[in-house]
Design an enzyme around this catalytic site. Structure first.
Site, PDB file in Angstrom:
ATOM      1  N   GLY A  41      44.832  42.115  32.618  1.00 28.16           N
ATOM      2  CA  GLY A  41      43.447  41.681  32.726  1.00 28.16           C
ATOM      3  C   GLY A  41      42.411  42.544  32.030  1.00 28.16           C
ATOM      4  O   GLY A  41      41.368  42.047  31.619  1.00 28.16           O
ATOM      5  N   ASP A 100      39.613  44.099  43.711  1.00 24.67           N
ATOM      6  CA  ASP A 100      39.470  43.031  44.714  1.00 24.67           C
ATOM      7  C   ASP A 100      39.849  43.606  46.083  1.00 24.67           C
ATOM      8  O   ASP A 100      39.006  44.212  46.755  1.00 24.67           O
ATOM      9  CB  ASP A 100      40.362  41.855  44.294  1.00 24.67           C
ATOM     10  CG  ASP A 100      40.157  40.614  45.132  1.00 24.67           C
ATOM     11  OD1 ASP A 100      39.332  40.637  46.057  1.00 24.67           O
ATOM     12  OD2 ASP A 100      40.831  39.600  44.878  1.00 24.67           O
ATOM     13  N   LYS A 128      34.511  43.646  43.282  1.00 16.25           N
ATOM     14  CA  LYS A 128      34.336  42.526  44.218  1.00 16.25           C
ATOM     15  C   LYS A 128      34.738  42.991  45.612  1.00 16.25           C
ATOM     16  O   LYS A 128      35.902  43.244  45.881  1.00 16.25           O
ATOM     17  CB  LYS A 128      35.194  41.331  43.781  1.00 16.25           C
ATOM     18  CG  LYS A 128      34.819  40.056  44.498  1.00 16.25           C
ATOM     19  CD  LYS A 128      35.594  38.858  43.973  1.00 16.25           C
ATOM     20  CE  LYS A 128      36.887  38.696  44.723  1.00 16.25           C
ATOM     21  NZ  LYS A 128      37.546  37.403  44.441  1.00 16.25           N
ATOM     22  N   PHE A 149      36.622  33.283  43.204  1.00 14.15           N
ATOM     23  CA  PHE A 149      37.751  33.545  42.313  1.00 14.15           C
ATOM     24  C   PHE A 149      37.245  33.470  40.879  1.00 14.15           C
ATOM     25  O   PHE A 149      36.750  32.437  40.430  1.00 14.15           O
ATOM     26  CB  PHE A 149      38.884  32.532  42.545  1.00 14.15           C
ATOM     27  CG  PHE A 149      40.112  32.914  41.786  1.00 14.15           C
ATOM     28  CD1 PHE A 149      41.010  33.835  42.304  1.00 14.15           C
ATOM     29  CD2 PHE A 149      40.348  32.399  40.516  1.00 14.15           C
ATOM     30  CE1 PHE A 149      42.130  34.229  41.579  1.00 14.15           C
ATOM     31  CE2 PHE A 149      41.464  32.788  39.786  1.00 14.15           C
ATOM     32  CZ  PHE A 149      42.355  33.703  40.318  1.00 14.15           C
TER      33      PHE A 149
HETATM   34  C1  PRP Z   1      44.509  41.506  39.050  1.00 20.16           C
HETATM   35  C2  PRP Z   1      43.454  42.391  38.457  1.00 20.16           C
HETATM   36  C3  PRP Z   1      43.707  43.696  39.158  1.00 20.16           C
HETATM   37  C4  PRP Z   1      44.202  43.279  40.512  1.00 20.16           C
HETATM   38  C5  PRP Z   1      43.078  43.430  41.484  1.00 20.16           C
HETATM   39  O1  PRP Z   1      45.684  41.728  38.346  1.00 20.16           O
HETATM   40  O2  PRP Z   1      43.600  42.507  37.062  1.00 20.16           O
HETATM   41  O3  PRP Z   1      44.696  44.463  38.507  1.00 20.16           O
HETATM   42  O4  PRP Z   1      44.608  41.920  40.403  1.00 20.16           O
HETATM   43  O5  PRP Z   1      43.469  42.999  42.741  1.00 20.16           O
HETATM   44  P1  PRP Z   1      43.554  43.931  44.010  1.00 20.16           P
HETATM   45  O6  PRP Z   1      42.351  44.824  44.048  1.00 20.16           O
HETATM   46  O7  PRP Z   1      43.546  42.914  45.125  1.00 20.16           O
HETATM   47  O8  PRP Z   1      44.840  44.687  43.953  1.00 20.16           O
HETATM   48  P2  PRP Z   1      46.912  40.730  38.352  1.00 20.16           P
HETATM   49  O9  PRP Z   1      47.980  41.297  39.240  1.00 20.16           O
HETATM   50  O10 PRP Z   1      46.416  39.343  38.645  1.00 20.16           O
HETATM   51  O11 PRP Z   1      47.482  40.800  36.912  1.00 20.16           O
HETATM   52  P3  PRP Z   1      46.743  40.553  35.503  1.00 20.16           P
HETATM   53  O12 PRP Z   1      45.903  41.798  35.242  1.00 20.16           O
HETATM   54  O13 PRP Z   1      47.865  40.400  34.542  1.00 20.16           O
HETATM   55  O14 PRP Z   1      45.887  39.318  35.600  1.00 20.16           O
END
Ligand code: PRP
Length: 172
Positions: A41, A100, A128, A149
């Site tokens: 991300g 998050d 967030k 989201f």
């Molecule tokens: C998402 C985002 C963060 C994480 C945040 O990654 O990029 O790394 O979730 O969430 P949290 O605070 O609840 O742990 P994801 O695992 O979706 O992978 P991506 O970066 O490949 O989209």
């Protein structure tokens, strides 16, 4: 029918990315800095951020996953790829697209500290707080968003929408 509600414009993102880059350039001017982007991300945010830094910096990536294909966290973190650079005694800033629940970041801060980093700070595009479960210290945040989201500018839903240049609240 899915609905895309605008949250952050290109201009709002760019202004804050530049401000945060300037703050990092000041705070780390005499340091051995490594930025560690969290795949996938953070790749767009990191690429914009480093182009506004005015200090020497190395870049690496780590890959951790806590989400499946849905819109809610699994609550577990899986380390998919570790850093390649030697981070012992280096100052590290983790660059993230969104904090998050805090699960991913608390895991990665502990992991990088246990790998010998001299310091570990967190820089995120979006803080967030609505669903925060683990207390993590966010040192640099471009934007704070209450809830929703979010997709775009690197953030995905089932791997789609990372390419959108702005950030939207996706209502499914
Ligand atoms: C998402 C985002 C963060 C994480 C945040 O990654 O990029 O790394 O979730 O969430 P949290 O605070 O609840 O742990 P994801 O695992 O979706 O992978 P991506 O970066 O490949 O989209």
């Amino acid at each position: 029918m899915s609905e895309f509600i605008p949250v952050l414009t290109k201009e709002a993102i760019a202004t804050k990315v530049e401000e945060v880059a300037q703050a990092i350039s000041t705070d780390y001017r005499d340091c051995d800095l490594i930025l560690v982007g969290i795949l996938k991300g953070a790749f767009i945010f990191l690429s914009d951020l480093i182009r506004h830094l005015s200090i020497p910096v190395k870049v690496d990536f780590i890959c951790a996953s806590s989400y499946g294909d849905g819109t809610s966290s699994s609550g577990r973190v899986k380390l998919v790829k570790d850093v390649d650079l030697e981070i012992e005694n280096k100052d590290v800033i983790i660059v993230e697209d969104i904090v998050d629940t805090g699960t991913t970041l608390s895991y990665l801060v502990a992991h990088l500290k246990s790998s010998g980093a001299a310091s570990v700070r967190i820089c995120t595009l979006i803080d967030k707080k609505e669903r925060r479960q683990t207390d993590v210290q966010v040192d640099y945040a471009c934007h704070t968003v209450d809830k929703g989201f979010l997709v775009g500018y690197g953030l995905d839903y089932a791997e789609f929408y990372r390419n959108l240049p702005e950030v939207y609240h996706l209502k499914l």
